[in-house]
Design a protein around this motif. Structure first.
Motif, PDB file in Angstrom:
ATOM      1  N   PHE A   1       0.687  -1.144  -0.236  1.00  0.00           N
ATOM      2  CA  PHE A   1       0.163  -0.018   0.117  1.00  0.00           C
ATOM      3  C   PHE A   1       0.851   1.210  -0.007  1.00  0.00           C
ATOM      4  CE2 PHE A   1      -2.358   3.238   2.914  1.00  0.00           C
ATOM      5  CZ  PHE A   1      -2.876   3.677   1.734  1.00  0.00           C
TER       6      PHE A   1
ATOM      7  N   MET B   1      -7.570   5.912  -1.411  1.00  0.00           N
ATOM      8  CA  MET B   1      -6.909   6.365  -1.869  1.00  0.00           C
ATOM      9  C   MET B   1      -6.699   7.295  -2.826  1.00  0.00           C
ATOM     10  SD  MET B   1      -4.332   7.548   0.636  1.00  0.00           S
ATOM     11  CE  MET B   1      -3.388   8.711  -1.017  1.00  0.00           C
ATOM     12  N   GLY B   2      -7.740   7.206  -3.829  1.00  0.00           N
ATOM     13  CA  GLY B   2      -7.693   7.059  -5.159  1.00  0.00           C
ATOM     14  C   GLY B   2      -9.312   7.843  -5.348  1.00  0.00           C
TER      15      GLY B   2
ATOM     16  N   GLY C   1      10.739  10.638  -8.759  1.00  0.00           N
ATOM     17  CA  GLY C   1       9.939  10.875  -9.270  1.00  0.00           C
ATOM     18  C   GLY C   1      10.885  11.343  -9.773  1.00  0.00           C
TER      19      GLY C   1
ATOM     20  N   PRO D   1       2.809   7.027  -7.907  1.00  0.00           N
ATOM     21  CA  PRO D   1       2.769   8.387  -8.756  1.00  0.00           C
ATOM     22  C   PRO D   1       4.549   8.680  -9.314  1.00  0.00           C
ATOM     23  CG  PRO D   1       1.777   8.194  -6.718  1.00  0.00           C
ATOM     24  CD  PRO D   1       2.678   6.783  -6.764  1.00  0.00           C
ATOM     25  N   ASN D   2       5.323   7.955  -8.955  1.00  0.00           N
ATOM     26  CA  ASN D   2       6.154   8.629  -9.471  1.00  0.00           C
ATOM     27  C   ASN D   2       6.737   8.246 -10.541  1.00  0.00           C
ATOM     28  OD1 ASN D   2       6.619  11.697  -7.510  1.00  0.00           O
ATOM     29  ND2 ASN D   2       6.412   9.519  -5.725  1.00  0.00           N
TER      30      ASN D   2
ATOM     31  N   GLN E   1       2.469   1.825  -3.487  1.00  0.00           N
ATOM     32  CA  GLN E   1       0.817   2.217  -4.257  1.00  0.00           C
ATOM     33  C   GLN E   1       1.194   3.709  -4.052  1.00  0.00           C
ATOM     34  OE1 GLN E   1       0.064   0.690  -6.875  1.00  0.00           O
ATOM     35  NE2 GLN E   1      -0.764   2.218  -7.579  1.00  0.00           N
ATOM     36  N   ILE E   2       1.561   4.444  -3.097  1.00  0.00           N
ATOM     37  CA  ILE E   2       0.923   5.868  -2.578  1.00  0.00           C
ATOM     38  C   ILE E   2       2.417   6.942  -3.311  1.00  0.00           C
ATOM     39  CG2 ILE E   2      -0.933   5.300  -1.658  1.00  0.00           C
ATOM     40  CD1 ILE E   2       0.464   6.635   1.265  1.00  0.00           C
ATOM     41  N   VAL E   3       3.093   5.918  -2.324  1.00  0.00           N
ATOM     42  CA  VAL E   3       4.673   6.687  -2.044  1.00  0.00           C
ATOM     43  C   VAL E   3       4.875   6.071  -3.859  1.00  0.00           C
ATOM     44  CG1 VAL E   3       6.982   7.020  -1.603  1.00  0.00           C
ATOM     45  CG2 VAL E   3       5.132   6.683  -0.035  1.00  0.00           C
TER      46      VAL E   3
ATOM     47  N   ALA F   1      -8.602  -0.115   0.940  1.00  0.00           N
ATOM     48  CA  ALA F   1      -7.849   1.285   0.974  1.00  0.00           C
ATOM     49  C   ALA F   1      -7.318   1.866  -0.134  1.00  0.00           C
ATOM     50  CB  ALA F   1      -6.300   0.578   1.690  1.00  0.00           C
ATOM     51  N   CYS F   2      -7.127   1.262  -1.439  1.00  0.00           N
ATOM     52  CA  CYS F   2      -6.626   1.654  -2.648  1.00  0.00           C
ATOM     53  C   CYS F   2      -7.692   2.648  -3.117  1.00  0.00           C
ATOM     54  CB  CYS F   2      -6.290   1.004  -3.615  1.00  0.00           C
ATOM     55  SG  CYS F   2      -4.994   0.136  -2.731  1.00  0.00           S
TER      56      CYS F   2
ATOM     57  N   GLN G   1       1.420   3.699 -14.632  1.00  0.00           N
ATOM     58  CA  GLN G   1       1.619   3.431 -13.223  1.00  0.00           C
ATOM     59  C   GLN G   1       1.213   1.915 -12.688  1.00  0.00           C
ATOM     60  OE1 GLN G   1      -1.157   5.294  -9.561  1.00  0.00           O
ATOM     61  NE2 GLN G   1       0.091   6.740 -11.241  1.00  0.00           N
TER      62      GLN G   1
ATOM     63  N   THR H   1      -2.915   8.765  -6.837  1.00  0.00           N
ATOM     64  CA  THR H   1      -2.740   6.904  -7.216  1.00  0.00           C
ATOM     65  C   THR H   1      -3.246   5.997  -7.926  1.00  0.00           C
ATOM     66  OG1 THR H   1      -4.308   6.426  -5.719  1.00  0.00           O
ATOM     67  CG2 THR H   1      -2.107   7.323  -4.580  1.00  0.00           C
ATOM     68  N   GLN H   2      -3.681   6.117  -8.653  1.00  0.00           N
ATOM     69  CA  GLN H   2      -4.423   5.366  -9.717  1.00  0.00           C
ATOM     70  C   GLN H   2      -3.898   6.691 -11.428  1.00  0.00           C
ATOM     71  OE1 GLN H   2      -8.749   5.571  -8.248  1.00  0.00           O
ATOM     72  NE2 GLN H   2      -8.232   4.107  -7.722  1.00  0.00           N
TER      73      GLN H   2
END
Lengths: 173, 378
Positions: free
Chosen positions: A16, A66-67, B63, A24-25, A19-21, A62-63, A32, B134-135
């Motif tokens: 998790f 967060m979205g 990133g 996206p990067n 996924q959030i850290v 949880a995902c 992604q 995040t998606q």
């Protein structure tokens, strides 16, 4: 048993966080990887007999939270995919790397495709072809790569303590 | 037998749990789709995003490293022809650099004097971006200003040089902003010079499209696209980007235009959430601001004793269109480097999607004064 459940839970938290850290990067052209999905599926394949429904459901939820997509969608798909992958592996396992990889890839593609279709049903302004070309396919490939890295790691971590069998000894079910 | 029974019991419980979770998930999806934007699940999403956004910031170095790696891969795979073209462009860029640096410094000073906020007499709050989506399916960012700072759903969000999106969810000290590049976004917009109206939408490939533009309206590459204010979802007269490409088939009554966004979403670090604009006189203020800017540029050019080439460069920085038209409209303040960054963004976006050369060329042709090197350097 308790130890492996603890490990699975810790792994879920790590997935998790990744996924959030990280996700996206490391996006490439908007695509992604889905670390959470990769983790759920690898656990389902590595521990098909013990992969429960709680972890996929909670991780998916949880995902979702967060979205910005519909809450419950990933929880539903993760739970279903985990169940399907574990059952498919129990039936189809032939002691080669091909089968887990095939099951993982198919499940990933199905989850991404289903999620995309659900979003389109709920009003996403995109054609099916665009959704497939720009999100489903690249995201699935990205996630499969993550799964390929995760699989040997989790094999090692989650199968510690289990009785190992020698090469050529058939699996009796 | 006993073992078998035990296993069957476990299997039954597991199936029951599976059915329960699937049912709960489906119920959640149904509730989510039926509740409004201020429903409990939406609020929970906004709160979670706000709470965990600082954690996301830890990924920023990742990133940066990823972006560098992508550049390396692109650089390593160019062919000889592209390399020669790039060398030539580099030579030209070096020659333009000195002049460009002067212009940049001037633009910075002007921005300090006539910042976007003052130009539009905007009321609002500046916010830092503390998280990204995040998606893969959505293009959103989380900012560190929420309802406690006066942010509300539906408010327009500006980058340094133009509109970047709209607030969709608000928590106490954070808010989620849907970027214009999100496929679900939609902003009523128009081409500044011809007043041709349409809807700006994002897309999954990351491009901005101005859709439903009447075919009989004159639209040229480099024209500035601004919000039209129709529908009330976005404040009127704020700049979105420039026309980078025009899609039209013979016989079509409507056109689709690719818009090069002024602000590249992936480079955004700070944004400005707009509460209100001095709406009634915004156009007049912006027009006078623009005229003042042009006057200052001309004065500076004359003072330097540099002839018409500087003037051409200065006027080319704006929209690439006639200054008379631009002065009449309000969205042009800060245009000093908007034109340049638009060309830059055109190259940027289309490079990402594999249509790089076209986008870069479009960016160049729209703004020859500044962006000649910018498209090519990607």
């Amino acid at each position: 048993m308790e130890r492996s459940i603890g490990r699975i839970a810790i792994g879920a938290v790590v997935a998790f966080l990744l996924q959030i850290v990280a996700a996206p990067n490391i996006a490439v052209a908007g695509a992604q990887p889905n670390f959470a999905l990769a983790y759920v599926l690898v656990v389902a394949i590595v521990r098909p007999d013990e992969a429960g429904n709680v972890m996929p459901f909670l991780l998916g939820l949880a995902c979702d939270l967060m979205g910005t997509g519909p809450v419950g969608a990933e929880a539903f798909l993760f739970t279903l995919a985990s169940f399907g992958a574990s059952r498919a592996f129990m039936v189809l396992d032939n002691d080669t790397l091909f089968m887990p990889l095939a099951i993982f890839s198919a499940a990933t593609l199905l989850v991404e495709l289903s999620y995309g279709c659900l979003l389109m049903l709920l009003g996403l302004q995109a054609s099916f072809a665009d959704a497939f070309m720009y999100r489903v396919l690249p995201c699935s490939l990205f996630t499969i790569v993550v799964g390929l890295v995760l699989y040997p790691i989790l094999m090692r971590l989650l199968r510690v303590g289990q009785m190992t069998r020698g090469a050529g000894i058939p699996v009796i079910r | 037998m006993a073992l078998n029974f035990q296993q069957r019991g476990r299997s039954g419980a597991s199936s029951g749990l599976l059915a329960l979770f699937l049912a709960v998930s489906l119920i959640l999806v149904i509730i989510y789709t039926r509740e409004g934007d201020v429903g409990p699940l939406h609020r929970a999403q906004a709160t979670m995003s706000g709470l965990l956004a600082p954690v996301q910031m830890a990924g920023a170095p990742v990133g940066a490293a990823t972006a560098q790696m992508q550049d390396v891969v692109v650089d390593a795979t160019v062919d000889e022809e592209s390399l020669s073209a790039l060398r030539e462009q580099n030579r030209q860029l070096v020659a333009q650099y000195a002049q460009g640096e002067e212009d940049r410094l001037e633009a910075e000073r002007l921005r300090g004097l006539l910042g976007l906020k003052d130009a539009y007499e905007m009321e609002g709050v500046a916010a830092r971006i503390i998280g990204r989506s995040t998606q893969a399916w959505s293009q959103t960012v989380t900012v560190d200003a929420g309802s406690a700072e006066g942010v509300d759903a539906g408010q327009t969000v500006m980058g340094a040089t133009g509109v970047v999106g709209q607030v969709i969810d608000v928590a106490d000290h954070s808010a989620t902003v849907r970027l214009l590049t999100d496929p679900n976004s939609g902003a009523a917009a128009m081409v500044q010079s011809s007043r041709a109206e349409g809807i700006v939408r994002g897309s999954l490939e990351g491009l901005l499209y101005l859709e439903d533009v009447a075919a009989d309206k004159q639209v040229s590459l480099g024209d500035v696209v601004i919000t039209s204010g129709l529908g009330g979802s976005y404040v009127k007269g704020l700049i979105i980007g420039t026309v980078a490409k025009i899609d039209m088939r013979q016989g079509d009554s409507l056109r689709r235009i690719v818009v090069a966004a002024n602000d590249a979403p992936e480079l955004l670090e700070e944004v400005f959430v707009v509460f209100t604009v001095g709406a009634e006189d915004a156009a007049a203020v912006s027009a006078s601001t623009h005229r003042e800017r042009v006057r200052q540029q001309q004065a500076a050019a004359q003072g330097d004793g540099q002839g018409s080439s500087d003037d051409a460069a200065a006027s080319g920085e704006g929209s690439g269109g006639g200054s008379g038209d631009d002065a009449d409209d309000g969205a042009e303040s800060g245009g000093g480097d908007q034109g340049g960054s638009a060309g830059d963004a055109a190259g940027d976006q289309s490079g990402d999607t594999g249509a790089g050369s076209q986008g870069a060329e479009d960016g160049q042709s729209g703004d020859e004064g500044v962006s000649a090197g910018e498209g090519g350097d990607r």
